[in-house]
Write an enzyme that holds these catalytic residues in place. Structure first.
Site, mmCIF file in Angstrom:
data_model
loop_
_atom_site.group_PDB
_atom_site.id
_atom_site.type_symbol
_atom_site.label_atom_id
_atom_site.label_comp_id
_atom_site.label_asym_id
_atom_site.label_seq_id
_atom_site.Cartn_x
_atom_site.Cartn_y
_atom_site.Cartn_z
ATOM 1 N N ASP A 1 -42.520 -30.266 -3.744
ATOM 2 C CA ASP A 1 -41.539 -30.998 -3.945
ATOM 3 C C ASP A 1 -40.340 -31.156 -2.730
ATOM 4 O O ASP A 1 -39.172 -30.786 -2.851
ATOM 5 C CB ASP A 1 -40.616 -30.572 -5.333
ATOM 6 C CG ASP A 1 -41.270 -30.994 -6.571
ATOM 7 O OD1 ASP A 1 -42.359 -31.758 -6.555
ATOM 8 O OD2 ASP A 1 -40.653 -30.808 -7.859
ATOM 9 N N HIS B 1 -43.498 -33.891 -7.579
ATOM 10 C CA HIS B 1 -42.795 -35.187 -7.057
ATOM 11 C C HIS B 1 -43.381 -35.686 -6.110
ATOM 12 O O HIS B 1 -42.935 -36.532 -5.779
ATOM 13 C CB HIS B 1 -41.187 -34.592 -6.997
ATOM 14 C CG HIS B 1 -40.344 -34.421 -8.061
ATOM 15 N ND1 HIS B 1 -39.662 -35.410 -8.594
ATOM 16 C CD2 HIS B 1 -40.254 -33.714 -9.024
ATOM 17 C CE1 HIS B 1 -38.870 -35.034 -9.834
ATOM 18 N NE2 HIS B 1 -39.417 -33.854 -9.838
HETATM 19 MN MN LIG Z 1 -38.914 -29.586 -8.377
#
Ligand SMILES: [Mn+2]
Length: 416
Positions: free
Chosen positions: A49, A85
């Site tokens: 992420d 993500h």
């Molecule tokens: Mn995260």
């Protein structure tokens, strides 16, 4: 050697639709990269992420490049894995971490499939005296992968002993209530003989287990709930050259995060909107604001309105509350979450009442639910029913307005 372990930078997150917030995320990451240099780290680990979304602004990519370039110039290795993500929108597509790898700014660790067999060829990177094994986010499919990682390490590690780091983007059971975690300490346990440091990312809360497993938490504040964990950031780890003896020496690097001020206001005690607007927490600064001034950053202020409104909802002007907060806190932005309820209980009427009596009882009870009208509930009820009759009897609108105005005046005279 020294290395820094961080995760969940979420670059490019325009929280609350704010460009300034996206810059905050970039600044936090950049500060950590600068700190890795000033601490003379040889390696920066990014446990997933790095980016908030695969659909991102060119500016976000440039922020990542700008922060990572000085590390490249200093010859500091950066090793990353993709978090949930970071994943590419299309399956088998490249993600933005591949692009950074193409530019030579980091090494992306991945697992591959070769002839139907799992391949760890691109999942291992040796930097200085450390071996990093990285598995990208795979959700709940992690446990079987870890078995294969153990099989591989059980051959490699005795053959070439080296400080071994396992880089994962996965939640650990028991940290967040109700979180469906892919990892338990039991699934990790078989790796103990072969792994010296588990570098986690994914859960935004910082935690550590057994001087062995570390999760640094989010760098900035992705969700307001994270503000309660102040000790989030990069973990600087010092290991002795060669084999590790005893737990690693760690130190935390905490970025200058945007301050958040959280206000809570129970509305139950306010008889009218004006009393609510005068509430002291709205008009006086608290310690969080003073801290914000010390840092020299405007805070994000979140106000939660809770409880049962004692007056008509239409009388509550959220824009006015927002203005009061603006004047008091000079915030970056204000968020008001109206969680208030109005009394929605049923109106009780007597069983043998006539239609007109039922109507009067219902109107009177609804009027009395407004604390400001309760005292004169009978007068209000009479006026409302008069006006209703006038409207039904097609009275002149001017007369109806006059009647209502007359009532207001009589009422204010009665109240003195
Ligand atoms: Mn995260």
């Amino acid at each position: 050697m020294r290395f820094m372990h961080l995760a969940d930078a979420h670059l490019g997150y325009r929280q609350y639709n704010s460009d300034e917030r996206a810059r905050d995320f970039a600044r936090a990451f950049q500060q950590m990269c600068e700190r890795a240099i000033s601490e003379r780290c040889e390696l920066l680990l990014i446990a997933g992420d790095l980016f908030h979304s695969s659909a991102m602004d060119p500016r976000t990519f440039l922020q990542a490049v700008g922060a990572l370039e000085p590390l490249w110039e200093q010859g500091i290795d950066v090793v990353a894995i993709a978090g949930n993500h970071d994943r590419a929108r299309k399956s088998h597509g490249l993600n933005w971490l591949h692009a950074l790898q193409e530019l030579g700014l980091l090494t992306l660790l991945e697992v591959g499939i070769e002839n139907g067999e799992l391949s760890l060829e691109h999942a291992i990177k040796i930097v200085g005296g450390a071996r990093v094994v990285g598995i990208p986010y795979v959700g709940m499919g992690l446990a079987p992968l870890l078995d294969q990682v153990r099989d591989c390490l059980s051959v490699v590690v005795p053959d070439l002993p080296m400080f071994t780091i396992l880089l994962l983007h996965a939640g650990l059971e028991g940290e967040i209530p109700g979180f469906r975690a892919a990892l338990t300490m039991e699934t990790l346990e078989p790796l103990c003989p072969y792994v010296d440091y588990v570098a986690l990312g994914h859960i935004h809360k910082p935690f550590e287990r057994d001087d062995w497993l570390y999760n640094p938490g989010s760098l900035e504040t992705v969700s307001i709930d994270e503000t309660k964990w102040e000790h989030r950031g990069g973990i600087i780890v010092e290991i002795e050259d060669g084999l590790i003896t005893g737990p690693p020496i760690i130190e935390w690097a905490i970025p200058d995060r945007r301050p958040f001020v959280q206000l809570e206001l129970g509305v139950d005690t306010f008889r009218d909107p004006e009393a609510l607007y005068r509430f002291h927490a709205l008009t006086s600064k608290d310690h969080a604001q003073l801290r914000a001034e010390e840092i020299g950053q405007k805070p994000v202020v979140e106000l939660r309105l809770q409880g049962c409104l004692q007056f008509d909802r239409s009388g509550l002007e959220l824009s006015r509350i927002e203005q009061i907060i603006e004047d008091t806190y000079h915030p970056l932005l204000v968020r008001i979450r109206d969680l208030t309820e109005t009394d929605a209980s049923e109106v009780t009427v007597s069983e043998d009442a006539t239609r007109a009596e039922i109507e009067r009882q219902v109107v009177r009870e609804l009027v009395a639910r407004d604390a400001g009208r309760k005292e004169h509930a009978d007068a209000w009820t009479a006026m409302l029913l008069d006006i209703k009759d006038m409207a039904v009897g097609r009275s002149d609108p001017g007369r109806i307005i006059e009647e209502a105005r007359g009532f207001r005046q009589r009422l204010s005279e009665a109240e003195g």
